[in-house]
Design an enzyme around this catalytic site. Structure first.
Site, PDB file in Angstrom:
ATOM      1  N   HIS A 313       0.431  -1.331   0.015  1.00 37.01           N
ATOM      2  CA  HIS A 313       0.049  -0.147  -0.734  1.00 37.01           C
ATOM      3  C   HIS A 313       0.702   1.285   0.018  1.00 37.01           C
ATOM      4  O   HIS A 313       1.592   1.219   0.320  1.00 37.01           O
ATOM      5  CB  HIS A 313      -0.820   0.068   1.176  1.00 37.01           C
ATOM      6  N   ASP A 371      -7.984  -5.699  -0.312  1.00 36.35           N
ATOM      7  CA  ASP A 371      -8.305  -6.425  -1.260  1.00 36.35           C
ATOM      8  C   ASP A 371      -8.196  -7.692  -0.732  1.00 36.35           C
ATOM      9  O   ASP A 371      -8.441  -8.642  -1.602  1.00 36.35           O
ATOM     10  CB  ASP A 371      -7.675  -6.355  -2.302  1.00 36.35           C
TER      11      ASP A 371
HETATM   12  C1  SDX Z   1      -5.854  -0.166  -3.050  1.00 36.11           C
HETATM   13  O1  SDX Z   1      -4.458   4.380  -2.163  1.00 36.11           O
HETATM   14  C2  SDX Z   1      -5.637   4.111  -1.344  1.00 36.11           C
HETATM   15  O2  SDX Z   1      -5.761   4.013  -0.292  1.00 36.11           O
HETATM   16  C3  SDX Z   1      -5.893   2.658  -2.468  1.00 36.11           C
HETATM   17  C4  SDX Z   1      -6.853   1.931  -1.094  1.00 36.11           C
HETATM   18  C5  SDX Z   1      -8.574   2.306  -0.935  1.00 36.11           C
HETATM   19  O3  SDX Z   1      -9.322   2.278  -0.062  1.00 36.11           O
HETATM   20  O4  SDX Z   1      -8.045   2.767  -1.694  1.00 36.11           O
HETATM   21  O5  SDX Z   1      -6.619   1.120  -0.004  1.00 36.11           O
HETATM   22  C6  SDX Z   1      -7.160   0.268  -2.227  1.00 36.11           C
HETATM   23  O6  SDX Z   1      -6.217  -0.039  -4.283  1.00 36.11           O
HETATM   24  C7  SDX Z   1      -5.298  -1.184  -2.084  1.00 36.11           C
HETATM   25  C8  SDX Z   1      -3.488  -1.262  -2.564  1.00 36.11           C
HETATM   26  C9  SDX Z   1      -4.320  -2.577  -3.661  1.00 36.11           C
HETATM   27  N1  SDX Z   1      -3.219  -2.687  -5.329  1.00 36.11           N
HETATM   28  C10 SDX Z   1      -2.988  -4.191  -4.971  1.00 36.11           C
HETATM   29  O7  SDX Z   1      -2.874  -4.820  -3.923  1.00 36.11           O
HETATM   30  C11 SDX Z   1      -1.955  -4.179  -5.696  1.00 36.11           C
HETATM   31  C12 SDX Z   1      -0.814  -5.336  -5.609  1.00 36.11           C
HETATM   32  N2  SDX Z   1       0.248  -3.828  -4.949  1.00 36.11           N
HETATM   33  C13 SDX Z   1       0.884  -3.430  -5.891  1.00 36.11           C
HETATM   34  O8  SDX Z   1       0.515  -3.004  -6.498  1.00 36.11           O
HETATM   35  C14 SDX Z   1       1.647  -1.585  -4.886  1.00 36.11           C
HETATM   36  O9  SDX Z   1       1.575  -2.372  -3.685  1.00 36.11           O
HETATM   37  C15 SDX Z   1       0.608  -0.380  -4.547  1.00 36.11           C
HETATM   38  C16 SDX Z   1       0.596  -0.305  -5.665  1.00 36.11           C
HETATM   39  C17 SDX Z   1      -0.411  -0.996  -4.220  1.00 36.11           C
HETATM   40  C18 SDX Z   1       1.695   0.257  -3.996  1.00 36.11           C
HETATM   41  O10 SDX Z   1       2.426   0.615  -4.666  1.00 36.11           O
HETATM   42  P1  SDX Z   1       3.886   1.421  -4.595  1.00 36.11           P
HETATM   43  O11 SDX Z   1       3.149   2.356  -3.546  1.00 36.11           O
HETATM   44  O12 SDX Z   1       3.676   2.521  -5.636  1.00 36.11           O
HETATM   45  O13 SDX Z   1       4.804   0.809  -4.123  1.00 36.11           O
HETATM   46  P2  SDX Z   1       6.106   0.433  -5.202  1.00 36.11           P
HETATM   47  O14 SDX Z   1       4.848  -0.395  -5.709  1.00 36.11           O
HETATM   48  O15 SDX Z   1       7.181   1.545  -5.175  1.00 36.11           O
HETATM   49  O16 SDX Z   1       6.590  -0.898  -3.372  1.00 36.11           O
HETATM   50  C19 SDX Z   1       7.622  -0.342  -3.242  1.00 36.11           C
HETATM   51  C20 SDX Z   1       8.295  -2.166  -3.342  1.00 36.11           C
HETATM   52  C21 SDX Z   1       8.514  -2.020  -4.817  1.00 36.11           C
HETATM   53  O17 SDX Z   1       9.570  -2.904  -5.193  1.00 36.11           O
HETATM   54  P3  SDX Z   1      11.156  -2.037  -4.809  1.00 36.11           P
HETATM   55  O18 SDX Z   1      11.242  -1.251  -6.699  1.00 36.11           O
HETATM   56  O19 SDX Z   1      11.589  -1.291  -3.671  1.00 36.11           O
HETATM   57  O20 SDX Z   1      12.430  -3.038  -5.381  1.00 36.11           O
HETATM   58  O21 SDX Z   1       7.686  -2.806  -3.032  1.00 36.11           O
HETATM   59  C22 SDX Z   1       7.490  -3.536  -4.227  1.00 36.11           C
HETATM   60  C23 SDX Z   1       7.746  -2.941  -4.726  1.00 36.11           C
HETATM   61  O22 SDX Z   1       7.806  -3.669  -6.358  1.00 36.11           O
HETATM   62  N3  SDX Z   1       5.985  -4.183  -3.892  1.00 36.11           N
HETATM   63  C24 SDX Z   1       5.452  -5.639  -4.237  1.00 36.11           C
HETATM   64  C25 SDX Z   1       4.141  -5.667  -4.036  1.00 36.11           C
HETATM   65  N4  SDX Z   1       3.696  -4.409  -3.949  1.00 36.11           N
HETATM   66  C26 SDX Z   1       4.857  -3.414  -4.285  1.00 36.11           C
HETATM   67  N5  SDX Z   1       6.077  -6.262  -4.705  1.00 36.11           N
HETATM   68  C27 SDX Z   1       5.359  -7.716  -4.768  1.00 36.11           C
HETATM   69  N6  SDX Z   1       3.595  -7.577  -4.871  1.00 36.11           N
HETATM   70  C28 SDX Z   1       3.563  -6.670  -3.985  1.00 36.11           C
HETATM   71  N7  SDX Z   1       1.863  -6.419  -3.974  1.00 36.11           N
END
Ligand code: SDX
Length: 436
Positions: A313, A371
């Site tokens: 998140h 989720d």
């Molecule tokens: C919702 O914003 C809100 O409030 C949203 C929400 C709401 O109620 O409105 O809470 C609802 O959208 C919840 C989130 C649902 N999405 C997912 O579950 C999809 C999987 N999650 C990721 O796509 C990600 O965690 C995000 C999009 C939710 C957040 O992404 P960020 O904040 O841009 O973080 P990032 O992608 O920069 O990740 C930081 C690191 C990265 O690795 P490095 O580049 O540092 O090596 O963490 C890794 C990412 O690759 N990472 C994950 C991951 N989420 C982040 N690796 C594996 N699996 C994951 N799910």
């Protein structure tokens, strides 16, 4: 907001004059540096794609402390609202700032009930879709289509118009989601029933048929109501920011909410519940819990493009409090339905346990979000996987419209117009076709 006993001074190593900027405090949460005059004073923009360090507005609706894993709707912790209130009380709270008393709740619920039908013309919009269209494609169209009606209340600068648009949207979303579902099933639409609760009415419109009575299960009714409450609002997330930016042009409020529906559909946002359930089913097909280790290796391999859906998140760097409550709801519903041994629920809990002990996730502060479990409980209720995000949109509509109305009601609001760091071609002359 109030001026903090602090200020920010921006200095430049190239000798440009330093700039002082005021710092403001809210009631809780991080202070903000007011950069509104920065461009005028320095000729420079700030740069923050993804808005990791940017407060785009001030709001009094929802507060999140990502480090603590805290979520407050108008100051009330989500854990208390989920147990002591229902979704109608939560809608009243988000819209008007206070929980209703018994009389106020009855009045508000009745007002919503009186707006649950949609114009009969709405049925003809559905006919344009293929029967196998994704429900979120249908919902993006249907909510946008609502802007073609209600011309009696589209002056968003009129508080009464803003309020009736909010009531109509909250009231009609369940009807539209159920119609989208029935359309894909080839079944007749079921009209709203004003003698049922908000959640009960949704279940009835989804699963009743004209051929026999459908009795709403109190357990499923409470679970659906809980799901709605947990998804109602969440500060300035992507879809809420979309609604605010879209609405800032003064557009039709129904059109602005349709923009929020479109944004929520993405798998990085509200589409994650559908993607998470599909991920669990794929792992189950691969062999289930025995294959979790192999799957996790893929997730940790950057080149795989595989993410653990339902994890991570932008704001929560601790456990999403909604995920805990959703897991509890999962356990209650599965137990009530005699599905305690649901393989996907066991798989999800095994994935969570492994992830929370794995340095890749721990070091990145990746925890289950709202989720991760919501799909399992929706599937147990009988809601089809492609409809999960439409249910999220239904529940989030109150948050979207409360935030939109808060913005429009702020005399200081302006149309949103971000700038950019330009990296394209500098000015050049067009050559005649024969010389290109
Ligand atoms: C919702 O914003 C809100 O409030 C949203 C929400 C709401 O109620 O409105 O809470 C609802 O959208 C919840 C989130 C649902 N999405 C997912 O579950 C999809 C999987 N999650 C990721 O796509 C990600 O965690 C995000 C999009 C939710 C957040 O992404 P960020 O904040 O841009 O973080 P990032 O992608 O920069 O990740 C930081 C690191 C990265 O690795 P490095 O580049 O540092 O090596 O963490 C890794 C990412 O690759 N990472 C994950 C991951 N989420 C982040 N690796 C594996 N699996 C994951 N799910």
């Amino acid at each position: 907001m109030k001026l903090a006993n602090n200020k920010a001074t921006l200095s430049f190593s190239n000798g440009s004059p330093s700039v002082d900027m005021p710092v403001y405090s809210g009631s809780i949460g991080p202070d903000v540096i007011d950069i509104r005059k920065l461009y005028a004073q320095t000729g420079m923009f700030t740069y923050d794609p993804g808005f990791l360090s940017t407060a785009a507005c001030q709001s009094a609706i929802t507060f999140i402390d990502g480090d603590k894993g805290e979520l407050l709707y108008r100051g009330y912790p989500i854990e208390q609202l989920a147990v002591n209130c229902d979704y109608m009380e939560t809608c009243h709270l988000l819209l008007y700032g206070e929980l209703p008393d018994a009389e106020g709740k009855a009045k508000f619920s009745r007002l919503v009930s009186m707006h649950t039908m949609v114009n009969e013309q709405m049925q003809f919009f559905l006919r344009g879709f293929r029967r196998d269209a994704h429900p979120m494609a249908i919902m993006t169209g249907l909510v946008g289509a609502l802007s073609a009606f209600y011309h009696d209340s589209t002056d968003i600068n009129n508080p009464q118009h803003r309020e009736i648009a909010a009531i109509r949207l909250i009231a009609k979303m369940p009807t539209l989601v159920a119609m989208a579902y029935k359309y894909t099933q080839g079944q007749p639409y079921i009209y709203p029933r004003n003698n049922l609760s908000y959640a009960g009415n949704f279940l009835h419109m989804m699963f009743a048929t004209p051929c026999e009575d459908y009795v709403v299960s109190p357990v499923l009714e409470r679970a659906v109501d809980r799901i709605f409450t947990l998804h109602a609002d969440h500060e300035q997330n992507a879809s809420t920011s979309t609604v605010r930016l879209c609405g800032s042009s003064g557009t039709n409020p129904f059109a602005a909410i349709a923009a929020g529906v479109a944004c929520l559909w993405g798998p990085a946002h509200g589409g994650a519940n559908e993607a998470c359930l599909n991920m669990l089913e794929d792992i189950q097909k691969m062999g289930g819990i025995s294959k979790v280790g192999e799957f996790m290796e893929k997730v940790k391999d950057k080149n795989s493009g595989v993410k653990l859906m339902g994890f991570g998140h932008r704001v929560y760097k601790n456990y999403d409090p909604r995920a805990k409550l959703m897991q509890e709801t999962c356990k209650e519903v599965l137990a009530e339905l005699g599905l305690e041994n649901d393989p996907l629920f066991k798989l999800a809990m095994a994935l969570e346990k492994i992830a929370l002990e794995d340095d890749y996730f721990v070091s990145r502060k990746l925890y289950p979000n709202v989720d991760f479990y919501s799909g399992i409980v929706q599937r147990a209720i009988g809601i089809p996987v492609p409809l999960f995000t439409a249910v999220f949109a239904l529940a989030r509509t109150v948050g979207w419209i409360a935030q939109l109305n808060e913005m429009i009601g702020d005399p200081e609001y302006k149309i949103g117009r971000p700038r950019q760091l330009f990296t394209g071609s500098t000015a050049r002359n067009v050559l005649p076709l024969g010389q290109r």
